[in-house]
Design a protein around this motif. Sequence first.
Motif, PDB file in Angstrom:
ATOM      1  N   UNK A  92      65.196  22.566  21.593  1.00 33.41           N
ATOM      2  CA  UNK A  92      64.975  22.519  20.158  1.00 33.41           C
ATOM      3  C   UNK A  92      64.709  23.924  19.639  1.00 33.41           C
ATOM      4  N   UNK A  93      65.194  24.214  18.449  1.00 34.98           N
ATOM      5  CA  UNK A  93      64.896  25.491  17.808  1.00 34.98           C
ATOM      6  C   UNK A  93      64.734  25.279  16.313  1.00 34.98           C
ATOM      7  N   UNK A  94      63.912  26.120  15.734  1.00 34.86           N
ATOM      8  CA  UNK A  94      63.742  26.156  14.282  1.00 34.86           C
ATOM      9  C   UNK A  94      63.973  27.587  13.848  1.00 34.86           C
ATOM     10  N   UNK A  95      65.106  27.808  13.216  1.00 38.42           N
ATOM     11  CA  UNK A  95      65.495  29.166  12.840  1.00 38.42           C
ATOM     12  C   UNK A  95      66.247  29.162  11.515  1.00 38.42           C
ATOM     13  N   UNK A  96      66.400  30.333  10.898  1.00 36.30           N
ATOM     14  CA  UNK A  96      67.075  30.391   9.599  1.00 36.30           C
ATOM     15  C   UNK A  96      68.571  30.096   9.692  1.00 36.30           C
ATOM     16  N   UNK A  97      69.069  29.483   8.644  1.00 30.04           N
ATOM     17  CA  UNK A  97      70.478  29.129   8.592  1.00 30.04           C
ATOM     18  C   UNK A  97      70.967  29.215   7.153  1.00 30.04           C
ATOM     19  N   UNK A  98      72.198  29.623   6.991  1.00 31.58           N
ATOM     20  CA  UNK A  98      72.812  29.664   5.673  1.00 31.58           C
ATOM     21  C   UNK A  98      74.242  29.179   5.783  1.00 31.58           C
ATOM     22  N   UNK A  99      74.958  29.223   4.674  1.00 27.72           N
ATOM     23  CA  UNK A  99      76.335  28.712   4.671  1.00 27.72           C
ATOM     24  C   UNK A  99      77.116  29.413   3.566  1.00 27.72           C
ATOM     25  N   UNK A 157      66.075  25.415   9.909  1.00 29.51           N
ATOM     26  CA  UNK A 157      66.642  24.122  10.269  1.00 29.51           C
ATOM     27  C   UNK A 157      66.175  23.702  11.657  1.00 29.51           C
ATOM     28  N   UNK A 158      66.333  22.423  11.913  1.00 32.85           N
ATOM     29  CA  UNK A 158      66.009  21.847  13.214  1.00 32.85           C
ATOM     30  C   UNK A 158      67.321  21.616  13.959  1.00 32.85           C
ATOM     31  N   UNK A 159      67.474  22.336  15.076  1.00 33.01           N
ATOM     32  CA  UNK A 159      68.717  22.252  15.856  1.00 33.01           C
ATOM     33  C   UNK A 159      68.396  22.261  17.346  1.00 33.01           C
ATOM     34  N   UNK A 160      69.318  21.785  18.181  1.00 32.33           N
ATOM     35  CA  UNK A 160      69.120  21.936  19.627  1.00 32.33           C
ATOM     36  C   UNK A 160      69.207  23.419  20.028  1.00 32.33           C
TER      37      UNK A 160
END
Length: 157
Positions: A82-89, A99-102
């Motif tokens: 699991x990771x919680x890190x910044x994300x954009x699009x 976001x919450x991602x593997x």
Amino acid sequence: MAILNIIEEGDPLLRKTSRPVEEITPRIITLLDDMIDTMRKADGCGLAAVQVGVLRRICVIETEPGTVYELINPKIIAFSGHQENPEGCLSVPGKASITSRPMYVTVRATNRKGEVYDLTGSELLARCICHEVDHLDGKLFIDEGIHLRPYVEKRKK
Ligand code: NI
């Protein structure tokens, strides 16, 4: 080469499910080339075909400059951690979220030569794989279950 127009949040196309690619035609090859050019021009690390208005299961990823992955009909076959890190699009300009991602993701996809391959990534590459595959199912990083909280970059004084 062509730089394609990137559609933005609010465009209903972004919420549609993309269709699998059944045959890799010259048109698909041109689309891949144009998507790579478009992603680089926009300074992004990933782009899905739906973002340029084409509802096909295709995305390109370049988290490390010079290493481009072409994913046709990608399917996530394993994930862990699991990771919680910044994300954009590129389709949601000016917004970023934690976001919450593997942490680790393995995706099976086909390249332009029709070869099936597995790609395993961690950290940014894992986030990017999830993000792009989500696009093919009409999902965005700002959606419930993915988005945790807004991300504001701390600026140096
Ligand atoms: Ni995106």
